[in-house]
Scaffold this active site. Structure first.
Site, PDB file in Angstrom:
ATOM      1  N   VAL A  63      -3.490  -7.455   2.126  1.00  0.00           N
ATOM      2  CA  VAL A  63      -2.380  -6.549   2.462  1.00  0.00           C
ATOM      3  C   VAL A  63      -2.721  -5.557   3.580  1.00  0.00           C
ATOM      4  CG1 VAL A  63      -1.094  -6.783   0.292  1.00  0.00           C
ATOM      5  CG2 VAL A  63      -2.908  -5.054   0.472  1.00  0.00           C
ATOM      6  N   ASN A  89       0.265  -1.911  -5.597  1.00  0.00           N
ATOM      7  CA  ASN A  89      -0.783  -1.556  -6.542  1.00  0.00           C
ATOM      8  C   ASN A  89      -2.193  -1.699  -5.966  1.00  0.00           C
ATOM      9  OD1 ASN A  89      -2.120  -1.504  -9.392  1.00  0.00           O
ATOM     10  ND2 ASN A  89      -2.683  -3.511  -8.552  1.00  0.00           N
ATOM     11  N   SER A 141      -2.466   8.190  -7.771  1.00  0.00           N
ATOM     12  CA  SER A 141      -3.615   8.492  -8.653  1.00  0.00           C
ATOM     13  C   SER A 141      -3.540   9.948  -9.070  1.00  0.00           C
ATOM     14  CB  SER A 141      -4.922   8.253  -7.887  1.00  0.00           C
ATOM     15  OG  SER A 141      -6.008   8.801  -8.601  1.00  0.00           O
ATOM     16  N   TYR A 154     -10.193   8.875  -0.788  1.00  0.00           N
ATOM     17  CA  TYR A 154      -9.311   8.293  -1.808  1.00  0.00           C
ATOM     18  C   TYR A 154      -8.218   9.290  -2.186  1.00  0.00           C
ATOM     19  CZ  TYR A 154      -8.057   6.076  -6.300  1.00  0.00           C
ATOM     20  OH  TYR A 154      -7.386   5.484  -7.348  1.00  0.00           O
ATOM     21  N   LYS A 158      -4.267   8.841  -1.466  1.00  0.00           N
ATOM     22  CA  LYS A 158      -3.319   8.756  -2.587  1.00  0.00           C
ATOM     23  C   LYS A 158      -2.277   9.880  -2.506  1.00  0.00           C
ATOM     24  CE  LYS A 158      -4.765   5.098  -4.903  1.00  0.00           C
ATOM     25  NZ  LYS A 158      -3.911   3.909  -5.022  1.00  0.00           N
TER      26      LYS A 158
HETATM   27  N1  NAD Z   1      -8.483   2.450 -12.754  1.00  0.00           N
HETATM   28  C1  NAD Z   1      -8.192   3.721 -12.575  1.00  0.00           C
HETATM   29  O1  NAD Z   1      -8.799   4.610 -13.212  1.00  0.00           O
HETATM   30  C2  NAD Z   1      -7.105   4.155 -11.624  1.00  0.00           C
HETATM   31  C3  NAD Z   1      -6.641   5.466 -11.695  1.00  0.00           C
HETATM   32  C4  NAD Z   1      -5.644   5.873 -10.826  1.00  0.00           C
HETATM   33  C5  NAD Z   1      -5.124   4.996  -9.893  1.00  0.00           C
HETATM   34  N2  NAD Z   1      -5.606   3.720  -9.828  1.00  0.00           N
HETATM   35  C6  NAD Z   1      -5.027   2.831  -8.815  1.00  0.00           C
HETATM   36  O2  NAD Z   1      -4.424   1.724  -9.452  1.00  0.00           O
HETATM   37  C7  NAD Z   1      -4.458   0.599  -8.570  1.00  0.00           C
HETATM   38  C8  NAD Z   1      -5.076  -0.584  -9.293  1.00  0.00           C
HETATM   39  O3  NAD Z   1      -6.396  -0.226  -9.652  1.00  0.00           O
HETATM   40  P1  NAD Z   1      -7.273  -0.987 -10.743  1.00  0.00           P
HETATM   41  O4  NAD Z   1      -7.977   0.053 -11.495  1.00  0.00           O
HETATM   42  O5  NAD Z   1      -6.471  -1.994 -11.444  1.00  0.00           O
HETATM   43  O6  NAD Z   1      -8.340  -1.654  -9.741  1.00  0.00           O
HETATM   44  P2  NAD Z   1      -9.041  -3.075  -9.697  1.00  0.00           P
HETATM   45  O7  NAD Z   1     -10.195  -2.923  -8.744  1.00  0.00           O
HETATM   46  O8  NAD Z   1      -9.307  -3.562 -11.067  1.00  0.00           O
HETATM   47  O9  NAD Z   1      -7.903  -3.990  -9.032  1.00  0.00           O
HETATM   48  C9  NAD Z   1      -7.506  -3.799  -7.684  1.00  0.00           C
HETATM   49  C10 NAD Z   1      -6.845  -5.061  -7.204  1.00  0.00           C
HETATM   50  O10 NAD Z   1      -6.513  -4.898  -5.810  1.00  0.00           O
HETATM   51  C11 NAD Z   1      -6.933  -6.059  -5.117  1.00  0.00           C
HETATM   52  N3  NAD Z   1      -7.189  -5.778  -3.700  1.00  0.00           N
HETATM   53  C12 NAD Z   1      -8.134  -4.990  -3.165  1.00  0.00           C
HETATM   54  N4  NAD Z   1      -8.099  -5.048  -1.839  1.00  0.00           N
HETATM   55  C13 NAD Z   1      -7.084  -5.889  -1.517  1.00  0.00           C
HETATM   56  C14 NAD Z   1      -6.550  -6.358  -0.287  1.00  0.00           C
HETATM   57  N5  NAD Z   1      -7.058  -5.995   0.888  1.00  0.00           N
HETATM   58  N6  NAD Z   1      -5.493  -7.219  -0.318  1.00  0.00           N
HETATM   59  C15 NAD Z   1      -4.966  -7.630  -1.499  1.00  0.00           C
HETATM   60  N7  NAD Z   1      -5.445  -7.218  -2.686  1.00  0.00           N
HETATM   61  C16 NAD Z   1      -6.485  -6.361  -2.697  1.00  0.00           C
HETATM   62  C17 NAD Z   1      -8.203  -6.469  -5.856  1.00  0.00           C
HETATM   63  O11 NAD Z   1      -8.563  -7.814  -5.558  1.00  0.00           O
HETATM   64  C18 NAD Z   1      -7.758  -6.278  -7.294  1.00  0.00           C
HETATM   65  O12 NAD Z   1      -7.001  -7.377  -7.756  1.00  0.00           O
HETATM   66  C19 NAD Z   1      -5.236   1.044  -7.334  1.00  0.00           C
HETATM   67  O13 NAD Z   1      -4.330   1.442  -6.330  1.00  0.00           O
HETATM   68  C20 NAD Z   1      -6.017   2.243  -7.848  1.00  0.00           C
HETATM   69  O14 NAD Z   1      -6.364   3.134  -6.818  1.00  0.00           O
HETATM   70  C21 NAD Z   1      -6.582   3.271 -10.681  1.00  0.00           C
END
Ligand code: NAD
Length: 242
Positions: A63, A89, A141, A154, A158
């Site tokens: 993306v 996401n 986030s 980050y 966000k």
């Molecule tokens: N886990 C947490 O504590 C948390 C808290 C707040 C916000 N978030 C946000 O939620 C979202 C999902 O996070 P998560 O915890 O499930 O992370 P994760 O690392 O488990 O999953 C992230 C996904 O994004 C995909 N991805 C990364 N770079 C990409 C690219 N260039 N093109 C296409 N896909 C890509 C990865 O392959 C993976 O499937 C993120 O935006 C993260 O910042 C997570």
């Protein structure tokens, strides 16, 4: 079934919050259009959705790549005719104290967490505008609301997602499109488990949430349940600071 006959694009759908969201939206009748970089991991999610009686399809796309996004969206429109829901996401985190952070890393984190959201909306919104209908959910986030130390890029990116959501949400409201953001606290995914800050984040006694809990918020914002909600931020972090 809240999303019968709807199509829903979910970026980063192979694991974590993206996967839980894909399962949730497909469980409510949507065709989950799974976007990610690796076909095999996306296929595994597609199979899981289909085993549960849902509908899904995979689209390999980084993306960060505007041209590839354009090709993918053309393919989706050709195949499914419309896009009802977009969940931005996909995201990454790189935890480095600001004084040690190379500018290239700052740029990389901002590109992946903020610029990708802009690119996806740029390409998808004209299709939603044509039909005067659509709902976009951008994943921010807790770090967007209150900057997290060692996560300056980050947190800033966000916070950018939240403001992008508000600004563009206001612009497209007359076109029948809603855009909202979710700011989750810590969620039990690979991203969080690999975080060097996880003990610090939880040290104040807050909770660690499950991806399915965030997916419930996405379902609310993506569906007509939240018809009166636009340009808003749903904060799902319990009483956590981040
Ligand atoms: N886990 C947490 O504590 C948390 C808290 C707040 C916000 N978030 C946000 O939620 C979202 C999902 O996070 P998560 O915890 O499930 O992370 P994760 O690392 O488990 O999953 C992230 C996904 O994004 C995909 N991805 C990364 N770079 C990409 C690219 N260039 N093109 C296409 N896909 C890509 C990865 O392959 C993976 O499937 C993120 O935006 C993260 O910042 C997570």
């Amino acid at each position: 079934m809240l999303l019968e006959n709807k199509t829903a694009i979910i970026t980063g759908a192979s694991r974590g919050i993206g996967k839980a969201t894909a399962l949730k939206l497909a469980g409510e009748g949507a065709t989950a259009l799974l976007v990610g970089r690796k076909l095999d991991t996306l296929k595994a999610v597609e199979e899981e959705i289909k085993e549960k009686g849902g509908k899904a399809d995979c689209f390999v796309c980084d993306v960060r790549d505007y041209e590839k996004i354009q090709l993918m969206i053309n393919e989706i429109i050709h195949k499914y005719d419309k896009i009802d829901i977009l969940v931005n996401n996909a995201g990454i985190s790189k935890e480095i104290p600001f004084l040690e952070m190379p500018i290239e890393i700052f740029d990389e984190v901002c590109e992946m967490n903020l610029r990708t959201v802009m690119l996806m909306m740029k390409v998808v919104l004209p299709h939603m505008a044509e039909r005067k209908s659509g709902s976009i959910v951008n994943i921010g986030s807790g770090a967007a609301i209150r900057g997290l130390p060692k996560n300056s890029a980050y947190a800033a990116a966000k916070a950018g997602v939240v403001c992008l959501t508000q600004a563009v949400g206001d612009e497209v409201r007359p076109l029948g499109i809603r855009i909202n953001a979710i700011c989750p606290g810590p969620v039990d995914t690979e991203l969080f488990q690999n975080s060097a800050c996880k003990d610090f984040i939880l040290s104040a006694g807050g909770d660690l949430f499950q991806p399915e809990e965030v997916a419930n918020g996405v379902l609310f914002l993506a569906s007509d349940l939240s018809g009166c909600t636009n340009s808003q931020t749903l904060v799902m972090r319990g009483f956590n600071r981040w």
